[in-house]
Scaffold this active site. Structure first.
Site, PDB file in Angstrom:
ATOM      1  CE1 TYR A 246      58.637  32.773  41.619  1.00  0.00           C
ATOM      2  CE2 TYR A 246      56.807  33.898  42.658  1.00  0.00           C
ATOM      3  CZ  TYR A 246      57.418  32.727  42.248  1.00  0.00           C
ATOM      4  OH  TYR A 246      56.811  31.517  42.456  1.00  0.00           O
TER       5      TYR A 246
ATOM      6  CG  PHE B 162      56.226  35.253  33.026  1.00  0.00           C
ATOM      7  CD1 PHE B 162      56.578  35.059  34.351  1.00  0.00           C
ATOM      8  CD2 PHE B 162      57.066  34.751  32.041  1.00  0.00           C
ATOM      9  CE1 PHE B 162      57.739  34.374  34.701  1.00  0.00           C
ATOM     10  CE2 PHE B 162      58.234  34.063  32.377  1.00  0.00           C
ATOM     11  CZ  PHE B 162      58.569  33.882  33.713  1.00  0.00           C
TER      12      PHE B 162
ATOM     13  CB  THR C 274      57.728  25.361  34.783  1.00  0.00           C
ATOM     14  OG1 THR C 274      59.004  25.256  35.435  1.00  0.00           O
ATOM     15  CG2 THR C 274      57.098  26.698  35.124  1.00  0.00           C
TER      16      THR C 274
ATOM     17  CE  LYS D 258      54.293  28.832  42.096  1.00  0.00           C
ATOM     18  NZ  LYS D 258      54.610  29.178  40.684  1.00  0.00           N
TER      19      LYS D 258
ATOM     20  CG  HIS E 288      58.811  28.437  43.989  1.00  0.00           C
ATOM     21  ND1 HIS E 288      59.443  28.828  42.839  1.00  0.00           N
ATOM     22  CD2 HIS E 288      59.743  28.495  44.976  1.00  0.00           C
ATOM     23  CE1 HIS E 288      60.715  29.127  43.126  1.00  0.00           C
ATOM     24  NE2 HIS E 288      60.910  28.938  44.412  1.00  0.00           N
TER      25      HIS E 288
ATOM     26  CG  ASN F 140      53.405  26.485  38.406  1.00  0.00           C
ATOM     27  OD1 ASN F 140      53.227  27.184  39.407  1.00  0.00           O
ATOM     28  ND2 ASN F 140      54.585  26.386  37.817  1.00  0.00           N
TER      29      ASN F 140
ATOM     30  CD  GLU G 130      63.880  30.216  45.990  1.00  0.00           C
ATOM     31  OE1 GLU G 130      64.018  30.560  44.807  1.00  0.00           O
ATOM     32  OE2 GLU G 130      63.251  29.177  46.317  1.00  0.00           O
TER      33      GLU G 130
HETATM   34  P1  CMP Z   1      58.051  29.097  39.678  1.00  0.00           P
HETATM   35  O1  CMP Z   1      58.842  27.864  39.870  1.00  0.00           O
HETATM   36  O2  CMP Z   1      57.324  29.599  40.867  1.00  0.00           O
HETATM   37  O3  CMP Z   1      59.019  30.270  39.156  1.00  0.00           O
HETATM   38  C1  CMP Z   1      58.555  31.330  38.344  1.00  0.00           C
HETATM   39  C2  CMP Z   1      57.134  31.163  37.916  1.00  0.00           C
HETATM   40  O4  CMP Z   1      56.698  31.978  36.851  1.00  0.00           O
HETATM   41  C3  CMP Z   1      56.922  29.754  37.422  1.00  0.00           C
HETATM   42  O5  CMP Z   1      56.981  28.858  38.509  1.00  0.00           O
HETATM   43  C4  CMP Z   1      55.568  29.887  36.716  1.00  0.00           C
HETATM   44  O6  CMP Z   1      54.482  29.552  37.557  1.00  0.00           O
HETATM   45  C5  CMP Z   1      55.478  31.377  36.423  1.00  0.00           C
HETATM   46  N1  CMP Z   1      55.202  31.645  35.021  1.00  0.00           N
HETATM   47  C6  CMP Z   1      54.132  32.329  34.559  1.00  0.00           C
HETATM   48  N2  CMP Z   1      54.170  32.422  33.238  1.00  0.00           N
HETATM   49  C7  CMP Z   1      55.269  31.780  32.817  1.00  0.00           C
HETATM   50  C8  CMP Z   1      55.844  31.518  31.555  1.00  0.00           C
HETATM   51  N3  CMP Z   1      55.291  31.964  30.424  1.00  0.00           N
HETATM   52  N4  CMP Z   1      56.999  30.815  31.523  1.00  0.00           N
HETATM   53  C9  CMP Z   1      57.579  30.369  32.671  1.00  0.00           C
HETATM   54  N5  CMP Z   1      57.087  30.598  33.907  1.00  0.00           N
HETATM   55  C10 CMP Z   1      55.941  31.281  33.966  1.00  0.00           C
END
Ligand code: CMP
Length: 139
Positions: A50, A58, A92, A10, A116, A113, A127
């Site tokens: 997404y 979010f 996550t 990311k 993904h 984070n 994906e």
């Molecule tokens: P990812 O695995 O890329 O899938 C969805 C993403 O939403 C997740 O990782 C997080 O980085 C992002 N995200 C941002 N805010 C939140 C939240 N409050 N709870 C869960 N995912 C979140």
């Protein structure tokens, strides 16, 4: 069985020049990077990728973050690759990620984070097809 999973490094990680360190984690875990490209996602691409999260509070921030800089999209291949990648990424939210995982060591927040990874073999296929033609994946 040998599987493939879709991984994204990311914008928080590309910004901090962590691509190589994160790729080393995958390779050390026995996953092979069989396709990889660095791209700047458009808003429409991030929203579609997404779209399962589009009702979440979010969603807007997630899309804005994912287009805030380049990402590296990649296909990882190996034994049980979907679950293996989820193990080495960690939870996550980096606050909940086990020590030694990518997110524990590199992530800045639940949004920033660092990586993904597909959550199932079924979603991995969807994906991977979203980002790569079959001819771009060389196992
Ligand atoms: P990812 O695995 O890329 O899938 C969805 C993403 O939403 C997740 O990782 C997080 O980085 C992002 N995200 C941002 N805010 C939140 C939240 N409050 N709870 C869960 N995912 C979140």
């Amino acid at each position: 069985a040998t599987e493939r999973t879709l991984s994204i490094i990311k914008p928080d990680a590309t910004r901090r020049n962590l691509t190589g360190k994160i790729n080393a984690r995958f390779e050390e875990a026995g996953l092979r990077i069989v396709a990889q490209k660095r791209v700047q996602l458009t808003k429409a691409q991030a929203e579609q990728f997404y779209s399962v999260h589009k009702e979440r509070s979010f969603f807007g921030e997630l899309v804005a973050f994912m287009i805030s800089g380049p990402v590296v999209v990649q296909v990882l291949e190996g034994e049980g690759a979907v679950a293996r990648n989820r193990e080495i990424m960690g939870a996550t939210n980096p606050a909940n990620a086990a020590p030694g995982t990518i997110r524990a060591d590199f992530a800045e927040s639940v949004e920033a984070n660092s990586v993904h990874g597909s959550d199932s073999a079924e979603n991995a296929a969807i994906e991977i097809a979203y980002f790569f033609a079959g001819s771009e994946i060389v196992g």
